[in-house]
Design a protein around this motif. Structure first.
Motif, PDB file in Angstrom:
ATOM      1  N   UNK A 284     -22.069 -33.515 126.522  1.00 36.37           N
ATOM      2  CA  UNK A 284     -21.844 -33.839 125.114  1.00 36.37           C
ATOM      3  C   UNK A 284     -23.178 -34.239 124.510  1.00 36.37           C
ATOM      4  N   UNK A 285     -23.578 -33.514 123.450  1.00 36.17           N
ATOM      5  CA  UNK A 285     -24.930 -33.707 122.903  1.00 36.17           C
ATOM      6  C   UNK A 285     -24.983 -34.648 121.710  1.00 36.17           C
ATOM      7  N   UNK A 286     -23.833 -34.911 121.091  1.00 32.17           N
ATOM      8  CA  UNK A 286     -23.778 -35.894 120.010  1.00 32.17           C
ATOM      9  C   UNK A 286     -22.620 -36.837 120.274  1.00 32.17           C
ATOM     10  N   UNK A 287     -22.802 -38.099 119.895  1.00 30.74           N
ATOM     11  CA  UNK A 287     -21.823 -39.131 120.216  1.00 30.74           C
ATOM     12  C   UNK A 287     -21.768 -40.129 119.066  1.00 30.74           C
ATOM     13  N   UNK A 288     -20.647 -40.799 118.945  1.00 32.38           N
ATOM     14  CA  UNK A 288     -20.504 -41.832 117.918  1.00 32.38           C
ATOM     15  C   UNK A 288     -19.888 -43.079 118.546  1.00 32.38           C
ATOM     16  N   UNK A 289     -20.715 -44.062 118.895  1.00 28.85           N
ATOM     17  CA  UNK A 289     -20.174 -45.317 119.431  1.00 28.85           C
ATOM     18  C   UNK A 289     -19.346 -46.032 118.365  1.00 28.85           C
ATOM     19  N   UNK A 290     -18.367 -46.776 118.790  1.00 29.97           N
ATOM     20  CA  UNK A 290     -17.512 -47.498 117.857  1.00 29.97           C
ATOM     21  C   UNK A 290     -18.343 -48.393 116.936  1.00 29.97           C
ATOM     22  N   UNK A 291     -18.091 -48.288 115.641  1.00 25.69           N
ATOM     23  CA  UNK A 291     -18.803 -49.110 114.674  1.00 25.69           C
ATOM     24  C   UNK A 291     -20.138 -48.554 114.235  1.00 25.69           C
ATOM     25  N   UNK A 292     -20.522 -47.383 114.746  1.00 22.62           N
ATOM     26  CA  UNK A 292     -21.815 -46.797 114.402  1.00 22.62           C
ATOM     27  C   UNK A 292     -21.634 -45.379 113.867  1.00 22.62           C
ATOM     28  N   UNK A 293     -22.717 -44.788 113.388  1.00 23.71           N
ATOM     29  CA  UNK A 293     -22.684 -43.435 112.873  1.00 23.71           C
ATOM     30  C   UNK A 293     -22.815 -42.418 113.999  1.00 23.71           C
ATOM     31  N   UNK A 294     -22.438 -41.209 113.704  1.00 26.60           N
ATOM     32  CA  UNK A 294     -22.633 -40.091 114.643  1.00 26.60           C
ATOM     33  C   UNK A 294     -24.121 -39.854 114.834  1.00 26.60           C
ATOM     34  N   UNK A 295     -24.532 -39.628 116.086  1.00 27.51           N
ATOM     35  CA  UNK A 295     -25.958 -39.479 116.388  1.00 27.51           C
ATOM     36  C   UNK A 295     -26.142 -38.637 117.644  1.00 27.51           C
ATOM     37  N   UNK A 296     -27.361 -38.151 117.840  1.00 29.23           N
ATOM     38  CA  UNK A 296     -27.665 -37.465 119.097  1.00 29.23           C
ATOM     39  C   UNK A 296     -27.682 -38.506 120.209  1.00 29.23           C
ATOM     40  N   UNK A 297     -27.431 -38.073 121.430  1.00 31.35           N
ATOM     41  CA  UNK A 297     -27.345 -39.001 122.556  1.00 31.35           C
ATOM     42  C   UNK A 297     -28.677 -39.702 122.783  1.00 31.35           C
ATOM     43  N   UNK A 298     -29.766 -39.008 122.561  1.00 31.09           N
ATOM     44  CA  UNK A 298     -31.083 -39.634 122.752  1.00 31.09           C
ATOM     45  C   UNK A 298     -31.242 -40.860 121.854  1.00 31.09           C
ATOM     46  N   UNK A 299     -30.787 -40.759 120.598  1.00 32.39           N
ATOM     47  CA  UNK A 299     -30.856 -41.909 119.696  1.00 32.39           C
ATOM     48  C   UNK A 299     -29.929 -43.024 120.154  1.00 32.39           C
ATOM     49  N   UNK A 300     -28.789 -42.641 120.708  1.00 33.26           N
ATOM     50  CA  UNK A 300     -27.822 -43.642 121.170  1.00 33.26           C
ATOM     51  C   UNK A 300     -28.382 -44.462 122.325  1.00 33.26           C
ATOM     52  N   UNK A 301     -28.979 -43.782 123.310  1.00 33.43           N
ATOM     53  CA  UNK A 301     -29.456 -44.508 124.496  1.00 33.43           C
ATOM     54  C   UNK A 301     -30.718 -45.312 124.205  1.00 33.43           C
ATOM     55  N   UNK A 302     -31.346 -45.048 123.058  1.00 23.47           N
ATOM     56  CA  UNK A 302     -32.480 -45.891 122.660  1.00 23.47           C
ATOM     57  C   UNK A 302     -32.004 -47.263 122.185  1.00 23.47           C
ATOM     58  N   UNK A 303     -30.756 -47.321 121.706  1.00 24.01           N
ATOM     59  CA  UNK A 303     -30.252 -48.573 121.160  1.00 24.01           C
ATOM     60  C   UNK A 303     -29.244 -49.279 122.036  1.00 24.01           C
ATOM     61  N   UNK A 304     -28.707 -48.584 123.045  1.00 23.72           N
ATOM     62  CA  UNK A 304     -27.722 -49.209 123.930  1.00 23.72           C
ATOM     63  C   UNK A 304     -27.724 -48.515 125.278  1.00 23.72           C
ATOM     64  N   UNK A 305     -27.264 -49.211 126.279  1.00 22.23           N
ATOM     65  CA  UNK A 305     -27.223 -48.664 127.638  1.00 22.23           C
ATOM     66  C   UNK A 305     -25.820 -48.143 127.915  1.00 22.23           C
ATOM     67  N   UNK A 306     -25.738 -46.880 128.318  1.00 22.79           N
ATOM     68  CA  UNK A 306     -24.453 -46.304 128.679  1.00 22.79           C
ATOM     69  C   UNK A 306     -24.242 -46.480 130.182  1.00 22.79           C
TER      70      UNK A 306
END
Length: 313
Positions: A284-306
């Motif tokens: 999955x190349x794009x993800x939307x964590x609860x409470x946040x906007x849709x983003x690429x996974x690279x941007x997501x892992x910069x702000x939180x640890x999966x």
């Protein structure tokens, strides 16, 4: 039949705009446009006109937005306009039989599937969910059933691996305008032969529900790939990890023998999140964590640890 037709157009959302534009570009006369009433939208609840109404605001074409299309007052308005034909694209309500049969040429519809497949409210989404390799639009003569009228003109289009319901909506809306333009020309030439639908080949396309988006990771990666794309952008596919909801977009099937339990988050890096399924892996190349906007996974892992190694549920 070469004289210009008097046409009433009935449609409401963005999907209907190319159909109306095709009518405005053809030599026939659009004598009125009928659409749903203005709706309040957004956080400010501002009253907004439907896209179809916006298109004709400067065209000096009468626009009607009845709350009831079955009463005598509206029927009288339509009758007074003396239409030769009514054209419907995604109007949003079931039309009564006496309205369908009022014009001398009846009422035709631009439907977003290759009928008799996918009769109903969500044909574009269900074609994707069911893994179809092609779809299209059908110009059909409307009757009292739900998308059961005679087929006048079908036009096919391939579905790509990256198509979502959002991208297909735009493609099929444009294709619908093109098909309608051709169908009107052939109707006036008398060269369209209605074809009765084969009910044995039909399948329904009911409205989507939010709960359809919860992913079952025991399914194959290909099934999940189709479901995620069919539910993008709404209602979207989702799953939970550590009680937090994640929505998924832009999936890709990665073939391979699966050794982990379905739903296991195997990897999270700049390429995406890799999840084990019942057959093969899903990237999955794009993800939307609860409470946040849709983003690429690279941007997501910069702000939180999966939590790699944990299971989506």
């Amino acid at each position: 039949m070469s004289d210009a037709l008097r046409i009433i157009f009935m449609g409401t959302p963005e999907f209907a705009v190319p159909s109306l534009q095709a009518l405005l570009d053809c030599p026939d006369q659009v004598v009125a446009v009928v659409c749903q009433p203005d709706r309040r939208q957004g956080r400010g609840k501002k009253l907004c006109p439907p896209p179809v109404k916006v298109l004709v605001e400067e065209a000096e074409i009468p626009v009607f937005q009845p709350t009831c299309i079955c009463d005598d007052a509206f029927m009288g308005t339509v009758s007074d306009l003396q239409p030769d034909l009514i054209v419907v694209t995604a109007y949003g309500r079931i039309l009564p039989g006496r309205l369908l049969n009022l014009p001398r040429l009846g009422t035709i519809n631009v439907h977003g599937s290759l009928l008799p497949k996918y009769r109903g409210a969500a044909p574009i989404q269900w074609a994707l969910i069911n893994g179809e390799s092609e779809t299209g639009v059908t110009i059909m003569q409307m009757d009292n059933g739900v998308d059961t009228g005679d087929i006048l003109l079908p036009i096919t289009m391939p579905i790509t691996e990256d198509d979502t319901s959002g991208t297909l909506f735009r493609k099929l809306a444009d294709l619908g305008g093109q098909a309608l333009f051709e169908a009107l020309s052939r109707i006036k030439q008398g060269s369209l032969s209605p074809i009765r639908q084969d009910d044995s080949l039909s399948c329904s396309a009911p409205m989507l529900k939010k709960e359809m988006g919860q992913l079952d990771w025991s399914q194959s990666a290909q099934e999940l790939h189709c479901l995620i794309r069919g539910l993008d952008p709404w209602p979207s596919a989702y799953s939970f990890i550590d009680k937090r909801r994640f929505r998924f977009f832009k999936p890709q099937v990665i073939p391979g023998e699966v050794t982990e339990k379905p739903g296991t988050l195997c990897r999270a890096d700049k390429n995406g999140v890799l999840v084990a399924t019942g057959q093969d892996y899903l990237l999955v190349r794009e993800i939307q964590p609860e409470g946040k906007k849709r983003m690429c996974v690279q941007a997501c892992i910069c702000g939180m640890q999966l939590p790699v190694g944990e299971q989506f549920t």
